[in-house]
Design an enzyme around this catalytic site. Structure first.
Site, PDB file in Angstrom:
ATOM      1  CG  HIS A 100      92.270  -7.980 -76.946  1.00 16.93           C
ATOM      2  ND1 HIS A 100      92.324  -8.726 -75.619  1.00 16.93           N
ATOM      3  CD2 HIS A 100      93.471  -7.305 -76.761  1.00 16.93           C
ATOM      4  CE1 HIS A 100      93.437  -8.300 -75.181  1.00 16.93           C
ATOM      5  NE2 HIS A 100      94.066  -7.389 -75.850  1.00 16.93           N
ATOM      6  CD  GLU A 137      94.307  -4.208 -76.606  1.00 17.13           C
ATOM      7  OE1 GLU A 137      93.719  -4.317 -75.385  1.00 17.13           O
ATOM      8  OE2 GLU A 137      95.413  -4.936 -76.616  1.00 17.13           O
ATOM      9  CG  HIS A 192      98.058  -6.825 -77.511  1.00 20.23           C
ATOM     10  ND1 HIS A 192      96.921  -7.493 -76.990  1.00 20.23           N
ATOM     11  CD2 HIS A 192      98.758  -7.971 -78.244  1.00 20.23           C
ATOM     12  CE1 HIS A 192      96.955  -8.728 -77.066  1.00 20.23           C
ATOM     13  NE2 HIS A 192      97.941  -8.935 -77.773  1.00 20.23           N
ATOM     14  CD  GLU A 274     100.319  -4.479 -74.758  1.00 22.85           C
ATOM     15  OE1 GLU A 274      99.503  -3.649 -75.200  1.00 22.85           O
ATOM     16  OE2 GLU A 274     100.168  -5.424 -74.088  1.00 22.85           O
TER      17      GLU A 274
END
Ligand code: ZN
Length: 310
Positions: A100, A137, A192, A274
């Site tokens: 992101h 995040e 992430h 993640e």
């Protein structure tokens, strides 16, 4: 790109073991502790600047301990400056992909644009998730990426980030893949944190599945990416003490997907990690801790080192 923070958790400022006796001795010689404190500050204060901060005695010590590899005990934990770790990744290229972008939310039109991911078309990028208290995040991924970059560079790797909050949005997922490809990276890790339900906890590593469609052909990277992901999962668990995901995978924290453009379009070994679930309060307590993020970065670094050493 503005990152200039400490290599350690900022909650635990370090002092050089060599500086302290100097400070103490001067404080004892000169009446009053104030002058000793002033001398300490003049010598560099809290040494967050690391080896680049200046030519003080502690810096000389660090430099001399780095290269010959004889200065440390082989079995000790490597320091973040690599003084005891050697440089096993010299000549290797690692691309770190912070998921992101902190500014994506202000550029929804751009990031919602569809791009080709081989198996179809998908949004350029997404805003990412956040903890219930609003820790984004995108802030997490950048922080871990910086820590990981420092650890890998200390081991001699050439490290490139796909973004460093130095652009208004993105890159798109296809460009993220191309950056790793163009760098001829030996390994790419996309960082992430997940946005699952409360009670769903733990980390997982996402591997590229077999895709041969459109502009995507993961055939050459499926095997090495699995090796990379397996090494990272093992090292991440060891470094953080956290468990693999209790909500995806088979309990080993390993998941394979074919719907992620960043993996589909990669021509070099690549995995997503993640690191935890931002929407679970217990995981969020870890993800918002600088000390834990340092351990997470250490785990990622250890896994990459293991993979690249073969
Ligand atoms: Zn994400």
């Amino acid at each position: 790109m503005s990152y200039a923070g400490p290599e350690f958790d900022p909650d635990r400022p370090r002092r050089s073991p060599l500086r302290r006796p100097v400070t103490v001795a001067l404080a004892a010689l000169v009446p009053g502790a104030l002058l000793g404190w002033l001398v300490f500050e003049a010598l560099g204060g809290s040494d967050d600047g690391g080896a680049a901060a200046g030519p003080g005695p502690a810096d000389s010590r660090s430099a001399s301990g780095t290269d010959d590899g004889r200065d440390g005990e082989p079995g000790t934990t490597p320091s973040p400056t690599g003084t005891t770790a050697g440089r096993p990744l010299a000549g290797r290229v690692v691309v770190v992909d912070p998921g992101h972008n902190p500014s994506n939310a202000r550029h929804t039109a751009e990031i919602n644009r569809k791009v080709d991911i081989g198996t179809g078309r998908k949004e350029c990028d997404t805003t990412g998730t956040a903890t219930n208290d609003g820790y984004a995040e995108a802030a997490f991924t950048l922080d871990v990426a910086h820590r990981l970059r420092d650890l890998l560079e200390a081991r001699g790797a050439t490290v490139k980030l796909t973004q460093d909050a130095d652009r208004p949005w993105g890159p798109c997922v296809d460009e993220r893949a191309r950056i790793g490809n163009a760098a001829k990276a030996d390994a790419v890790v996309s960082v992430h944190a997940d946005g699952a339900g409360a009670g769903q906890r733990g980390f997982h590593v996402i591997l590229p599945g077999a895709v041969d469609a459109g502009g995507a052909d993961t055939g050459p990277i499926v095997g090495p990416s699995r090796a990379l992901g397996t090494d990272i999962a093992r090292a991440f668990a060891a470094a953080t003490g956290t468990e693999p995901s209790n909500y995806v995978g088979d309990g080993d924290g390993i998941v394979t997907r074919t719907d992620l453009g960043g993996l589909n379009l990669s021509t070099v070994p690549k995995v997503f990690v993640e690191c935890g679930n931002m929407r679970d309060a217990k995981d969020a307590a870890l993800l918002t801790s600088g000390a834990w993020r340092q351990r997470a970065a250490q785990g990622l670094s250890d896994g990459i080192v293991e993979f690249l050493r073969g």
